[in-house]
Design a protein around this motif. Sequence first.
Motif, PDB file in Angstrom:
ATOM      1  N   ARG A 294      -5.098  -3.662  -6.600  1.00 53.69           N
ATOM      2  CA  ARG A 294      -5.314  -3.707  -5.160  1.00 53.69           C
ATOM      3  C   ARG A 294      -5.460  -2.277  -4.644  1.00 53.69           C
ATOM      4  NH1 ARG A 294      -0.127  -7.217  -3.452  1.00 53.69           N
ATOM      5  NH2 ARG A 294       0.769  -5.554  -4.738  1.00 53.69           N
ATOM      6  N   PRO A 295      -6.460  -2.011  -3.828  1.00 55.62           N
ATOM      7  CA  PRO A 295      -6.653  -0.640  -3.350  1.00 55.62           C
ATOM      8  C   PRO A 295      -5.591  -0.248  -2.321  1.00 55.62           C
ATOM      9  CG  PRO A 295      -8.205  -2.112  -2.281  1.00 55.62           C
ATOM     10  CD  PRO A 295      -7.490  -2.932  -3.316  1.00 55.62           C
TER      11      PRO A 295
ATOM     12  N   LEU B  67      -4.821  10.711  -0.554  1.00 57.13           N
ATOM     13  CA  LEU B  67      -3.961   9.725  -1.219  1.00 57.13           C
ATOM     14  C   LEU B  67      -4.617   8.352  -1.166  1.00 57.13           C
ATOM     15  CD1 LEU B  67      -0.489  10.820   0.238  1.00 57.13           C
ATOM     16  CD2 LEU B  67      -1.664  11.648  -1.813  1.00 57.13           C
ATOM     17  N   HIS B  68      -5.287   7.999  -2.232  1.00 57.98           N
ATOM     18  CA  HIS B  68      -5.903   6.678  -2.330  1.00 57.98           C
ATOM     19  C   HIS B  68      -6.047   6.323  -3.806  1.00 57.98           C
ATOM     20  CE1 HIS B  68      -9.646   8.841  -3.282  1.00 57.98           C
ATOM     21  NE2 HIS B  68      -9.360   9.620  -2.243  1.00 57.98           N
ATOM     22  N   GLY B  69      -6.124   5.038  -4.077  1.00 57.07           N
ATOM     23  CA  GLY B  69      -6.214   4.583  -5.462  1.00 57.07           C
ATOM     24  C   GLY B  69      -6.018   3.084  -5.528  1.00 57.07           C
ATOM     25  N   THR B  70      -5.539   2.599  -6.672  1.00 58.37           N
ATOM     26  CA  THR B  70      -5.250   1.180  -6.847  1.00 58.37           C
ATOM     27  C   THR B  70      -3.864   1.018  -7.447  1.00 58.37           C
ATOM     28  OG1 THR B  70      -6.317   1.194  -9.031  1.00 58.37           O
ATOM     29  CG2 THR B  70      -7.666   0.534  -7.136  1.00 58.37           C
ATOM     30  N   ASP B  71      -3.217  -0.106  -7.115  1.00 59.75           N
ATOM     31  CA  ASP B  71      -1.893  -0.374  -7.663  1.00 59.75           C
ATOM     32  C   ASP B  71      -2.028  -1.137  -8.981  1.00 59.75           C
ATOM     33  OD1 ASP B  71      -2.462  -3.032  -7.108  1.00 59.75           O
ATOM     34  OD2 ASP B  71      -1.026  -3.215  -5.468  1.00 59.75           O
TER      35      ASP B  71
ATOM     36  N   GLN C 209       0.830  -1.214   0.000  1.00 59.66           N
ATOM     37  CA  GLN C 209       0.000   0.000   0.000  1.00 59.66           C
ATOM     38  C   GLN C 209       0.863   1.263   0.000  1.00 59.66           C
ATOM     39  OE1 GLN C 209      -3.728   0.698   1.832  1.00 59.66           O
ATOM     40  NE2 GLN C 209      -3.804  -1.327   2.771  1.00 59.66           N
ATOM     41  N   VAL C 210       1.892   1.283   0.834  1.00 62.41           N
ATOM     42  CA  VAL C 210       2.771   2.452   0.876  1.00 62.41           C
ATOM     43  C   VAL C 210       3.512   2.603  -0.453  1.00 62.41           C
ATOM     44  CG1 VAL C 210       4.702   3.554   2.053  1.00 62.41           C
ATOM     45  CG2 VAL C 210       3.031   2.226   3.368  1.00 62.41           C
TER      46      VAL C 210
END
Length: 500
Positions: A123-124, A115-119, A64-65
């Motif tokens: 994956r969120p 700061l949010h989204g998907t990789d 996530q980071v």
Amino acid sequence: MTTPDDRPSTTPPGADAADHGSGNGDAGEESLFGPGSQFHGFFNDPRWALAVIRATVLEAAHPQVGAALIDNSTFVTHPWRRLRNTLTSLQRMFGADDHTRQREAARLNRMHARLHGTDPQDRPYDAMDPEVRAWVVATLFESTVTMCRLSGQPLEQKTMERLYAEFQAFQAALGDPAHHLPRTLDEFWPYYDRVVAEELENTEAMRIILYKLFDHLPAPPLLNGFPALWATGRAVAGPVVGAITVASLPEPFRRRAGLPEIAGVQTLMQGVYLAAGLTRFLPEGWIKADNILDLLTLSPDGDDPRARTVNALRDRMKRAGALIRLITPMPTEPEPAPADETRRGARTFFAEVLDQTGDGHLDWPDLAAMARELCSRLDLDEPEETRLYTAYADWWRELQSALDTDGDGRVSADEYAAAVPSLAGPALIRVAEVLFDVTDKDGNHTIDADEYRALFRTAFRRDTAGADGTYSRSAFINDFLSFMSGRRRTTPYDPLLADA
């Protein structure tokens, strides 16, 4: 993996962050923040620079980071700016003033909420996830403990307990539930080992930090005029820092991530940590983090006396170089065509100013990074911060509509260079107006010397202040638009948005 010998055998109850108060000045709170804290002593310890690098790698290895860093961070293109902002934030959070800590915690929470989204694996990620934020705090604590052990000065049991309580209080100040970090130090180590074994990955962000950032680290503003000196030092120090950082990581993760094990690096790592530990015998002012970082990030055009000294040294070196060229036979070469040094080409402007994240494209995270830097410098409260972010969001929609010719949702360097737009549309003008308003703290429709320094970290330029010694609204907006549309150098906005 940290061995049992590195860990305390017992931990008394009461390490829960909730037991340390909420910042209202009780005795427990006073013992965990401010000059008497363990953190305060480590902050100015040169070894802590190595610990922070190690912690950053462990943070970036969390999926996530790592995804949030790749999508939103300026750590590749503007690492010195990012470092200064991080240290300033830590000082505010661990300082003695509770009001400052609360303001900074609120600012960090507003920033993380964006700061949010998907990789790439869909994956969120969410920077407000309390488990992820707990891991960030955990890496700082564990890396500090490891730093002391590797430098031959392992922390005593009580010191380690106190340090852990301070980091728990840091997490509590952010408003995160206490249970995401283990309550006691004995419980922390199994938690740490579990995350290392089960959740960390060989992420792109981690690889960039280890194998690209150090090898391509841009010069800090102070050394911009010495490219050969910087390149030489970086060529030696970069691989060494990367190698010893890898060697200091938990062994199970190194094996799983396929990180190289180079013969002799363990010895080199311990030698570097020991040498850094010896710097504690230097005069205090020499190793103070603020002084070192202020020196590195000095603008050569600034009003700081140290900048004038560096400029004088630079002039002497240029004269010496010219003398050597004069007395040494050199093959004749055609002189380059004269260029207007006050202007930069469209592609250079795109790379240095617009592409804040360094991914080769212009999209919302780049403009959000500009807004984030301005909000941090000016230490804005929520209403002003929201106004500035909204103005930048409107500008992004204007740019996307005008320049995104292939409809992929972002602007490439080719699309920008082909259009070479004036950029000075209504939305950009609005950005300039809002930036003036939030800089003009007293609302008198001019920017005085103190307000100017808060934004640009330097005194008025000779060509900036008006006859009354202030910066007018019209002059400010015109200069901002000239920089953003005319791509002009030698303006105060260059170190604000373009410097590393």
